[in-house]
Design an enzyme around this catalytic site. Structure first.
Site, mmCIF file in Angstrom:
data_model
loop_
_atom_site.group_PDB
_atom_site.id
_atom_site.type_symbol
_atom_site.label_atom_id
_atom_site.label_comp_id
_atom_site.label_asym_id
_atom_site.label_seq_id
_atom_site.Cartn_x
_atom_site.Cartn_y
_atom_site.Cartn_z
ATOM 1 N N GLU A 1 1.727 -10.417 -18.124
ATOM 2 C CA GLU A 1 1.150 -10.009 -16.998
ATOM 3 C C GLU A 1 0.553 -8.344 -17.326
ATOM 4 O O GLU A 1 -0.479 -8.016 -16.773
ATOM 5 C CB GLU A 1 2.539 -9.384 -15.827
ATOM 6 N N LYS B 1 3.449 -3.282 -7.377
ATOM 7 C CA LYS B 1 4.753 -3.094 -7.995
ATOM 8 C C LYS B 1 5.674 -3.589 -7.080
ATOM 9 O O LYS B 1 6.810 -4.082 -7.280
ATOM 10 C CB LYS B 1 5.099 -1.393 -7.750
ATOM 11 N N GLU C 1 11.584 -13.612 -19.709
ATOM 12 C CA GLU C 1 11.306 -11.921 -19.202
ATOM 13 C C GLU C 1 10.300 -11.695 -20.446
ATOM 14 O O GLU C 1 9.262 -10.926 -19.939
ATOM 15 C CB GLU C 1 12.343 -11.202 -19.137
ATOM 16 N N ARG D 1 1.418 1.691 -6.016
ATOM 17 C CA ARG D 1 1.551 0.843 -4.646
ATOM 18 C C ARG D 1 0.217 0.119 -4.346
ATOM 19 O O ARG D 1 0.119 -0.925 -3.620
ATOM 20 C CB ARG D 1 2.123 1.586 -3.539
ATOM 21 N N TRP E 1 -4.171 -1.638 -1.694
ATOM 22 C CA TRP E 1 -4.083 -2.813 -2.360
ATOM 23 C C TRP E 1 -4.263 -4.088 -1.630
ATOM 24 O O TRP E 1 -3.218 -4.606 -1.029
ATOM 25 C CB TRP E 1 -2.787 -2.817 -3.489
ATOM 26 N N LYS F 1 6.428 -10.562 -19.086
ATOM 27 C CA LYS F 1 5.900 -9.083 -19.403
ATOM 28 C C LYS F 1 4.798 -9.292 -20.372
ATOM 29 O O LYS F 1 3.721 -8.449 -20.314
ATOM 30 C CB LYS F 1 7.159 -8.548 -20.278
ATOM 31 N N HIS G 1 8.923 -31.999 -25.992
ATOM 32 C CA HIS G 1 8.859 -32.770 -24.909
ATOM 33 C C HIS G 1 7.485 -32.431 -24.072
ATOM 34 O O HIS G 1 7.430 -33.110 -22.965
ATOM 35 C CB HIS G 1 10.199 -32.705 -23.901
ATOM 36 N N CYS H 1 0.918 -1.165 0.000
ATOM 37 C CA CYS H 1 -0.058 0.099 -0.055
ATOM 38 C C CYS H 1 0.822 1.224 0.004
ATOM 39 O O CYS H 1 2.165 1.158 0.277
ATOM 40 C CB CYS H 1 -0.966 0.032 1.268
ATOM 41 N N ASN I 1 0.520 -0.354 6.527
ATOM 42 C CA ASN I 1 1.011 -1.115 5.315
ATOM 43 C C ASN I 1 1.346 -2.449 5.945
ATOM 44 O O ASN I 1 2.414 -2.427 6.840
ATOM 45 C CB ASN I 1 1.783 -0.357 4.344
ATOM 46 N N GLY I 2 0.917 -3.520 5.253
ATOM 47 C CA GLY I 2 1.644 -4.780 5.930
ATOM 48 C C GLY I 2 0.579 -5.831 6.564
ATOM 49 O O GLY I 2 -0.457 -5.531 6.162
HETATM 50 C C1 AGP Z 1 7.805 -7.781 -13.338
HETATM 51 O O1 AGP Z 1 7.169 -6.950 -14.288
HETATM 52 C C2 AGP Z 1 6.985 -7.578 -11.934
HETATM 53 N N1 AGP Z 1 6.916 -6.292 -11.611
HETATM 54 C C3 AGP Z 1 7.578 -8.732 -10.868
HETATM 55 O O2 AGP Z 1 7.908 -10.134 -11.385
HETATM 56 C C4 AGP Z 1 8.906 -8.063 -9.982
HETATM 57 O O3 AGP Z 1 10.013 -8.175 -10.760
HETATM 58 C C5 AGP Z 1 8.995 -8.922 -8.818
HETATM 59 O O4 AGP Z 1 7.943 -8.744 -7.853
HETATM 60 C C6 AGP Z 1 10.184 -8.738 -8.038
HETATM 61 O O5 AGP Z 1 10.399 -7.310 -7.689
HETATM 62 P P1 AGP Z 1 11.631 -6.720 -7.220
HETATM 63 O O6 AGP Z 1 12.734 -6.768 -8.206
HETATM 64 O O7 AGP Z 1 11.335 -5.341 -6.559
HETATM 65 O O8 AGP Z 1 12.129 -7.689 -6.246
#
Ligand code: AGP
Length: 586
Positions: free
Chosen positions: A467, A581, A460, A35, A82, A464, A483, A10, A108-109
């Site tokens: 997501e 994020k 990657e 966030r 969030w 991308k 396989h 958050c 937050n937490g």
């Molecule tokens: C990827 O686009 C995501 N944002 C996610 O996979 C991210 O890389 C992962 O949560 C790790 O985050 P960090 O690099 O802040 O540890």
């Protein structure tokens, strides 16, 4: 019936000074919205006492509808939420108050023992208005103020919490007009202004007012007044924490004319890569020379960086392995002879922090973009990405910067000198890529294939893509298709082949043919005529490129492809559903 509210992340902001707190907080919340964007709220204490507004929805909509900035007063707190569990509703939105509407706080937490605390408070007559763990804290502090002054009550309450928290609290009746803050396993940073003080979960929310910050450490509490702050340990001893100054400016956290942060961050890579490459990697390089065993821990995109790093370290004769950070404690036994690299753009990913705690006897190096983040206090040294704040949920420029750091460590600087131009030349292909994106908009599946060093980039590219487009996608080393996965390839299934002309190319061409024979729609990233001939569409890679630069040349078009498919599907790529994020719980 109590229900748990597990909060991945958050945004928190607090302000005390001479400005209108509601304006500073509303602006900060907009900058923190990446966030969390389920619900939002603000509380301000002014001459007329406490005013609180909150509602479910996005910051811009709610702050406008409720007119946040009508609140008068120079001290306040705000929150953008969030959540993964528990209703997204006004009652569960922060700030939360105690029974008397005096103590008001944002959190937050996850307070793991909140059920137990809540039962005890209910038995004492406290009335709750939400299902959240966070509200428990307001009542707990209220209970303690019956016998203790406010600061002690706040500190003693923190001592009773299990789990993670970043908290900012104000009291409507506090004659000293203070903001009380605390953190454990969730970021909280103090912003030092002139005659004004701020606190926030992240630096970009405060950049308009200051560039000088004090990140709190785990177990700290602090009290902010207009002209300064005091920090304490949980046991009540006054403590001093390191001050940092950043050279980011507020514009870096703005879209700068782009439709989305993600596109801006993709386009910015050409410039930021130069800054990243100025980072000092000498210590890391000399540690690598000293250790035989090297473990790399990371999650998501950062894990893909780790995969490539491990492949390159293995080619240097090292016994290197990349681990999914959340599994590290279950599968690895790091010891004093292990060098551990932790890669995390945010520096706050709980799984990575926990992996580092597991490696307590090892030498540890962090690669992060975030000064003062939790990761920095768990390692022996840190390499900073220096690529400016990344706001889009999808990691783009931080991935490229991580690639730059590991490439500098492995190859040295000279081979990387052309990297900015290579990225620039791939960015120029945006229109071609947009046209390709149009062909993928209504697909249900996509497969990314590659061989050898290109495999982590395929992973990657696929992450991308899925997501932010919500199209199912998977990545495979090309040899693995036959396989099992080949059964999913049929007429028109997109197969995106990462096919730079390296030693693995002949084998990958075989895999492309296998896919093609089952009707796949093949899109290649390649500098090879042979591959182009086998493909339905080609995104050309620069000819005769140094293999050290292949990852950079390949990831940029894959980021652009994901971005444009996302936008064409009507999705906001900056805020993909169900994602946040930085993920601050395990
Ligand atoms: C990827 O686009 C995501 N944002 C996610 O996979 C991210 O890389 C992962 O949560 C790790 O985050 P960090 O690099 O802040 O540890």
């Amino acid at each position: 019936m109590f229900s748990s509210c597990v909060v991945l992340m958050c945004g928190i902001i607090g302000y005390i000074g001479s400005r209108k707190a509601s304006e500073v907080i509303t602006d900060g919340l907009k900058r923190l919205e990446y966030r969390g964007y389920d619900s939002v709220g603000i509380a301000v204490v002014g001459e007329k006492g406490l005013a609180l507004l909150k509602e479910k929805g996005m910051v811009s909509d709610v702050s406008l509808a409720l007119d946040f900035t009508r609140l008068e007063g120079n001290i306040g707190i705000g929150h953008t939420r969030w959540a993964t569990h528990g209703a997204v509703c006004k009652e569960n939105a922060h700030p939360h108050t105690d029974c008397r509407k005096d103590i008001v706080l944002v959190h937050n937490g996850v307070i793991e023992n909140y059920m137990k605390l809540k039962s005890a408070l209910v038995a004492k007559g406290h009335k709750f208005s939400s299902e959240t763990d966070s509200e428990v804290l307001a009542h707990l502090i209220e209970e303690k103020t019956k016998t203790l002054p406010l600061l002690q009550a706040f500190r003693m309450a923190m001592n009773e919490l299990e789990g993670s928290y970043a908290v900012a609290m104000i009291s409507a009746t506090d004659p000293e007009k203070r903001i009380f803050i605390a953190r454990r396993n969730s970021p909280l940073i103090i912003g030092l202004g002139k005659g004004e003080m701020l606190c926030a979960s992240d630096i970009p929310a405060m950049l308009k007012y200051t560039k000088t910050f004090v990140p709190l450490e785990d177990g700290d509490i602090a009290v902010l007044v207009r002209n300064g702050y005091k920090a304490y340990t949980l046991s009540g001893h006054e403590t001093v924490r390191k001050q940092i100054t950043v050279d980011w400016d507020a514009d870096m956290a703005q879209k700068g004319g782009f439709l989305h942060f993600m596109l801006k961050e993709i386009m910015d890579q050409k410039h930021f890569i130069v800054q990243t490459l100025a980072s000092d990697i000498t210590e890391a390089r000399s540690q690598i020379d000293r250790y035989k065993r090297i473990d790399i821990v990371a999650c998501g995109t950062s894990y893909h960086t780790g995969m490539l790093f491990s492949i390159l370290l293995q080619s240097m004769g090292k016994c290197a392995q990349a681990f999914i950070a959340s599994d590290y404690q279950f599968v690895a036994k790091p010891d004093k002879d292990t060098l551990v690299f932790a890669i995390s753009q945010s520096g706050e990913t709980a799984d990575v922090l926990s992996a580092l705690r597991h490696a307590k006897d090892s030498r540890k190096i962090a690669i992060t973009n975030t000064m003062g983040s939790s990761i920095t206090s768990l390692v022996d040294s840190t390499i900073f990405l220096n690529c400016g704040p990344e706001i889009g949920v999808a990691a783009t420029k931080t991935f490229t910067s991580q690639l730059a750091i590991l490439s500098k460590i492995v190859y040295g600087m000279e081979r990387l000198n052309p990297v900015s131009n290579v990225i620039g030349s791939m960015l120029e292909k945006e229109n071609e890529i947009k046209a390709i994106a149009a062909k993928l908009v209504s697909k249900e599946h996509a497969f990314f294939i590659a061989r050898g060093r290109s495999v982590p980039i395929a992973y990657e590219g696929s992450l991308k893509f899925k997501e932010i487009t919500y199209i199912h996608s998977e990545a495979y080393p090309g040899g693995e298709l036959k396989h099992g996965t080949l059964s999913l390839i049929c007429e028109g299934t997109p197969v995106i082949a990462l096919a730079p002309a390296d030693e693995s190319l002949p084998k990958l061409i075989g895999n492309i043919k296998e896919a093609k024979a089952r009707g796949a729609f093949v899109i290649s990233l390649t500098d090879s005529e042979d591959v182009s001939k086998e493909s339905d569409l080609t995104i050309p890679l620069p000819k005769n490129l140094d293999p050290a630069l292949h990852p950079f040349a390949m990831i940029v078009p894959l980021q652009l492809l994901a971005y444009h498919v996302s936008v064409l599907r009507g999705i906001n790529p900056d805020r993909p559903r169900n994602l946040a994020k930085s993920v601050t719980v395990e």
